[in-house]
Design an enzyme around this catalytic site. Structure first.
Site, mmCIF file in Angstrom:
data_model
loop_
_atom_site.group_PDB
_atom_site.id
_atom_site.type_symbol
_atom_site.label_atom_id
_atom_site.label_comp_id
_atom_site.label_asym_id
_atom_site.label_seq_id
_atom_site.Cartn_x
_atom_site.Cartn_y
_atom_site.Cartn_z
ATOM 1 N N TRP A 104 0.805 -1.228 -0.013
ATOM 2 C CA TRP A 104 0.047 0.113 -0.077
ATOM 3 C C TRP A 104 0.852 1.214 0.018
ATOM 4 C CZ3 TRP A 104 -0.374 4.237 3.322
ATOM 5 C CH2 TRP A 104 -1.591 4.862 3.102
ATOM 6 N N HIS A 105 1.947 1.284 0.601
ATOM 7 C CA HIS A 105 3.017 2.331 0.809
ATOM 8 C C HIS A 105 3.685 2.705 -0.555
ATOM 9 C CE1 HIS A 105 2.277 1.921 5.043
ATOM 10 N NE2 HIS A 105 2.648 3.379 5.190
ATOM 11 N N GLY A 106 3.744 1.630 -1.350
ATOM 12 C CA GLY A 106 4.429 2.023 -2.480
ATOM 13 C C GLY A 106 4.574 0.897 -3.474
ATOM 14 N N PHE A 120 2.469 8.565 -1.420
ATOM 15 C CA PHE A 120 1.876 7.170 -0.984
ATOM 16 C C PHE A 120 0.302 7.231 -1.401
ATOM 17 C CE2 PHE A 120 5.069 7.219 2.337
ATOM 18 C CZ PHE A 120 5.886 6.613 1.657
#
Length: 470
Positions: free
Chosen positions: A318-320, A470
């Site tokens: 989800w963060h990258g 993000f």
């Protein structure tokens, strides 16, 4: 548009507040929507259409899910809503990463799409998904007023980087957000505190991290490497928690109560506790909409550990769209699994200071993956941290340590409940020097922090928000 900018502070915000507070109550949501769309369109004029498409899609899905509740059609409609949201997020955030990975593994040469990441897509996508899921579960009432639903999705205070707000948390406030003077005053103080965190602490420590991370990892000393990742740890905390404070403060000024997103995570005595205190809205989202539906801890220990692994792999992704983010998520999954198996009991049996040292080291090592653009870069930085460069302490490390000593001390103190506890103790003293000191601080500190922050913003060129990417 960045909260910590002259454009936002002295142009957008005053004009918006004048319009918002002058119009009658029935017009406030309309003004809030217009202001939010302008705020987003300032930096993302094209992708505002994507956000509006996502909003319309989930608005329609919510109405249809409520209409066909307890029928098979509701399951199909919920699936449709989730798939559309994930496809949008997946295409814009991960398409180039997947193409690049296929090219690397298979030796192909498919061209990259080079699609810019729409700002805030990870946050507003999760918000709208939670709405349709909650309507399906019967945990939220369907919103038939399209204007109110658009306000829920697009509210500019938390649109770009959270906190992630569930619809049921603001459902009633969408109709009755009437802030009083006390709420507005508290909101302004919270905003100023967040602004100071961002520009006075995070930005300055960010300069140190940027300088160290640009060096040759094979030549920097051990102390320099640890100072660098320590600077990043404080930068990302004060950057993100500062943004959350500003968002919560702005929400209060508008008559909304947003959930807390941070609770002094760096005082945690275990990784489990850390993730109850860090980015609380994201952790609770994954717990409520992924971990518990997968079975949580209800289906035995092996299944619980598998669920933890899945959740934290997804949290990393989800963060990258980088392997380093996946490994960062798996690192915390590994530690959480160890704590579930035996480590939590061992930590509970020793003084808390040992748990805090362990957690601090675990989180710092995790930040290396998070801050690195590739796994190779992360391994190189680990090498510097653990002495593979051959130098423990050098003049450069001593210079950095001396130059940033006061800022590190301030950051350490501000990342604990100690300052807040002292303020509360002073507040309880009803007479004498205590109440005088409290009143002086209450009147002087917010404007002083605001002036210092503005002076920094005017003079500085380094002013990113880390979580915007993000």
């Amino acid at each position: 548009m960045v909260f910590s900018s002259i454009l936002f502070l002295f142009r957008f915000l005053p004009i918006f507040f004048i319009c918002y507070f002058l119009v009658p109550q029935r017009m406030k949501n309309f003004i809030l929507l217009l202001g939010s769309l302008f705020f987003y369109a300032w930096g993302e004029p094209v992708y505002i259409l994507l956000m509006l498409f996502s909003t319309v899609s989930d608005y329609i899905h919510g109405i249809l899910i409520a209409r066909y509740a307890e029928r098979k059609a509701a399951v199909f409609l919920l699936t449709s809503s989730v798939v559309i949201n994930l496809l949008l997020l997946g295409f814009f955030k991960y398409a180039d990463f997947l193409i690049g990975s296929v090219n690397s593994l298979a030796g192909t040469s498919f061209p990259l799409l080079n699609i810019p990441l729409p700002i805030g897509i990870s946050f507003y996508t999760f918000q709208t998904m939670s709405y349709t899921i909650d309507v399906y579960r019967g945990e939220a009432k369907v919103q038939k007023n399209f204007l109110d639903f658009c306000v829920f999705v697009t509210m500019f205070p938390q649109l770009i980087a959270g906190p992630i707000v569930k619809y049921r948390q603001v459902e009633e406030q969408l109709h009755s957000h009437r802030p009083d003077l006390y709420q507005i005053s508290a909101g302004i103080k919270r905003f100023v505190a967040g602004l100071a965190k961002k520009v006075l602490i995070a930005n300055n420590l960010g300069v140190l991290w940027t300088e160290i991370s640009a060096m040759d990892y094979g030549e920097i000393s051990v102390l320099t490497a640890w100072l660098g990742i320590g600077a990043f740890a404080f930068q990302i905390y004060f950057d993100f928690s500062g943004y959350s404070d500003m968002a919560i403060g702005l929400g209060a000024c508008l008559g909304f109560y947003f959930p807390e997103n941070f609770n002094y995570p760096y005082i945690s005595a275990s990784v489990t506790e850390f993730w109850r205190r860090w980015h609380i809205s994201l952790s609770s989202w994954f717990r409520e909409y992924v971990y518990i539906p997968l079975g949580g801890n209800r289906k035995g220990l092996p299944r619980q550990l598998l669920n933890l692994l899945i959740v934290w792999a997804l949290t990393g992704i989800w963060h990258g769209a980088e392997w380093s983010f996946l490994v960062w998520g798996l690192w915390f999954a590994f530690l959480l699994i160890l704590e579930k198996l035996f480590l939590a009991r061992a930590l509970a049996a020793v003084p808390k200071i040992f748990g805090r040292i362990y957690t601090c080291l675990a989180v710092l090592l995790g930040w290396v993956f998070f801050a690195s653009q590739s796994l190779g870069q992360a391994w190189g930085y680990f090498g510097a941290m653990f002495g593979f460069g051959g130098v423990g302490v050098d003049r450069q490390a001593l210079y950095f340590g001396t130059e940033y000593l006061i800022l590190f001390v301030v950051a350490i103190a501000a990342s604990t409940p100690f300052p807040g506890g002292m303020i509360k103790k002073l507040e309880k003293i009803k007479t004498g020097w205590g109440i005088a000191l409290y009143r002086l601080g209450e009147k002087v500190m917010p404007p002083l922090l605001l002036l210092l922050s503005i002076a920094y913003i005017v003079d500085a060129s380094y002013n990113p928000f880390l979580y915007f990417r993000f």
